[in-house]
Every structure is written in structure tokens, then in C-alpha cells.
Write a protein that holds these residues in place. Structure first.
Motif, PDB file in Angstrom:
ATOM      1  N   GLN A   1       0.823  -1.205   0.000  1.00  0.00           N
ATOM      2  CA  GLN A   1       0.000   0.000   0.000  1.00  0.00           C
ATOM      3  C   GLN A   1       0.865   1.267   0.000  1.00  0.00           C
ATOM      4  O   GLN A   1       0.551   2.238  -0.690  1.00  0.00           O
ATOM      5  CB  GLN A   1      -0.956   0.004   1.208  1.00  0.00           C
ATOM      6  N   GLN A   2       1.959   1.249   0.761  1.00  0.00           N
ATOM      7  CA  GLN A   2       2.861   2.403   0.783  1.00  0.00           C
ATOM      8  C   GLN A   2       3.479   2.630  -0.593  1.00  0.00           C
ATOM      9  O   GLN A   2       3.558   3.770  -1.070  1.00  0.00           O
ATOM     10  CB  GLN A   2       3.971   2.185   1.817  1.00  0.00           C
ATOM     11  N   ARG A   3       3.924   1.557  -1.230  1.00  0.00           N
ATOM     12  CA  ARG A   3       4.544   1.682  -2.551  1.00  0.00           C
ATOM     13  C   ARG A   3       3.513   2.131  -3.600  1.00  0.00           C
ATOM     14  O   ARG A   3       3.831   2.891  -4.514  1.00  0.00           O
ATOM     15  CB  ARG A   3       5.175   0.355  -2.967  1.00  0.00           C
ATOM     16  N   LYS A   4       2.296   1.656  -3.447  1.00  0.00           N
ATOM     17  CA  LYS A   4       1.226   2.023  -4.372  1.00  0.00           C
ATOM     18  C   LYS A   4       0.936   3.523  -4.265  1.00  0.00           C
ATOM     19  O   LYS A   4       0.833   4.224  -5.277  1.00  0.00           O
ATOM     20  CB  LYS A   4      -0.028   1.208  -4.051  1.00  0.00           C
ATOM     21  N   LYS A   5       0.834   4.027  -3.012  1.00  0.00           N
ATOM     22  CA  LYS A   5       0.592   5.458  -2.803  1.00  0.00           C
ATOM     23  C   LYS A   5       1.740   6.291  -3.359  1.00  0.00           C
ATOM     24  O   LYS A   5       1.532   7.337  -3.965  1.00  0.00           O
ATOM     25  CB  LYS A   5       0.404   5.755  -1.312  1.00  0.00           C
ATOM     26  N   ARG A   6       2.964   5.827  -3.150  1.00  0.00           N
ATOM     27  CA  ARG A   6       4.151   6.513  -3.662  1.00  0.00           C
ATOM     28  C   ARG A   6       4.107   6.592  -5.186  1.00  0.00           C
ATOM     29  O   ARG A   6       4.316   7.652  -5.778  1.00  0.00           O
ATOM     30  CB  ARG A   6       5.411   5.781  -3.206  1.00  0.00           C
ATOM     31  N   SER A   7       3.790   5.477  -5.823  1.00  0.00           N
ATOM     32  CA  SER A   7       3.729   5.443  -7.288  1.00  0.00           C
ATOM     33  C   SER A   7       2.658   6.383  -7.818  1.00  0.00           C
ATOM     34  O   SER A   7       2.886   7.102  -8.790  1.00  0.00           O
ATOM     35  CB  SER A   7       3.447   4.022  -7.778  1.00  0.00           C
ATOM     36  N   VAL A   8       1.496   6.377  -7.177  1.00  0.00           N
ATOM     37  CA  VAL A   8       0.402   7.231  -7.628  1.00  0.00           C
ATOM     38  C   VAL A   8       0.770   8.701  -7.479  1.00  0.00           C
ATOM     39  O   VAL A   8       0.583   9.497  -8.399  1.00  0.00           O
ATOM     40  CB  VAL A   8      -0.907   6.907  -6.861  1.00  0.00           C
ATOM     41  N   SER A   9       1.315   9.085  -6.333  1.00  0.00           N
ATOM     42  CA  SER A   9       1.631  10.507  -6.120  1.00  0.00           C
ATOM     43  C   SER A   9       2.736  10.973  -7.073  1.00  0.00           C
ATOM     44  O   SER A   9       2.632  12.040  -7.678  1.00  0.00           O
ATOM     45  CB  SER A   9       2.020  10.771  -4.670  1.00  0.00           C
TER      46      SER A   9
END
Length: 157
Positions: A21-29
């Protein structure tokens, strides 16, 4: 001290989900920031350009790879909204129904027409539209040749 294997597995799974989830949020931002930057600069929004320019928006300097753009639904939807190349590619993919053939259009063609204008008109058509038109014209020519031969033989009777 004895823990069941299920308990260990659940802890690892929860930890993995949290990291994911952290990596997903990072990628999206990072992806959204990069796409906004590309649009503002007038640079085409492509997977490659996003991947290259995202390094400047990442604190670690790593950026994001093309795969998260393709696999992350939120980021991919944002990419689709802003990517001209994606829109062009999708419009070309749509199947084109063969247009109804009009004999009068062929009869109006003059030998003195501007060939460059005709070429420009044909260059704007898709490959499928050109193929459909070519087949229709060939069919028209074949039918007219048959009529001509039949009329020619009737005159000799």
C-alpha cells in the motif's frame, strides 16, 4: 514459544500488504505529479516520458517504472485522461464499419482533379477504411467490366 505456522503467515501477509500500500501510494503521487508536469511543459504523456521524468519528483531519485502506470488503476486512468498518444491509439483500434459504396462518387472523379488534395484525403483515412474502399472500387470495376463484355457480345448478334 511455539507459534503456529498460520500466525507467522498472517503476520508476514499483513506486513506485505502494508508495504504494498505504501509503494502504491508513492507510485500514484509521483505519477500524478509527473503527468501534471509533462502536461504543463507540453511534453507528450507517454509511459517512457513518465518513467524518465518521475526521477525528479522522487526523494530517492529512483522514479517509477512503466509497469506501475499500467497496472495501477488510479494512475492508469489519470494517464489515459492526459495521454494524447493513448487516445490516438484507441481511436485507431476501433473497428470501422465499411461505408456504403456510392457509384456517383466515382463518376464525379475528374482526370483533371488535384492529385495532391486526393492524396491528403486518403492519408487521413485509416488502413481499414482504405482497404474497404479499395475492395468496393475493385468490385465496381469488375461488375462494370462484366456488363461491358455482355453488352459488347450482344451488339455482335
Amino acid at each position: 514459544m511455539n507459534q503456529s505456522p498460520k500466525g507467522i503467515h498472517l503476520d508476514k501477509h499483513q506486513w506485505l500488504d502494508k508495504v504494498h500500500q505504501q509503494r502504491k501510494k508513492r507510485s500514484v503521487s509521483i505519477g500524478i505529479q509527473t503527468i501534471d508536469f509533462l502536461v504543463a511543459q507540453g511534453i507528450p504523456v507517454t509511459y517512457h516520458n513518465i518513467s524518465e521524468h518521475s526521477k525528479s519528483f522522487d526523494a530517492n531519485g529512483k522514479g517509477i517504472h512503466m509497469n506501475p502506470i499500467k497496472r495501477n488503476e488510479e494512475l492508469h486512468a489519470y494517464y489515459q485522461q492526459h495521454s494524447r498518444t493513448y487516445k490516438v491509439k484507441n481511436t485507431r483500434k476501433k473497428s470501422v464499419l465499411p461505408s456504403k459504396f456510392d457509384e456517383t462518387a466515382l463518376r464525379r472523379i475528374s482526370s483533371e482533379r488535384d492529385v495532391n488534395n486526393a492524396k491528403k484525403k486518403y492519408m487521413q483515412l485509416s488502413k481499414e477504411e482504405l482497404v474497404n474502399r479499395l475492395i468496393a472500387v475493385e468490385q465496381y470495376v469488375a461488375e462494370n467490366n462484366q456488363r461491358w463484355v455482355a453488352n459488347h457480345f450482344e451488339q455482335f448478334k
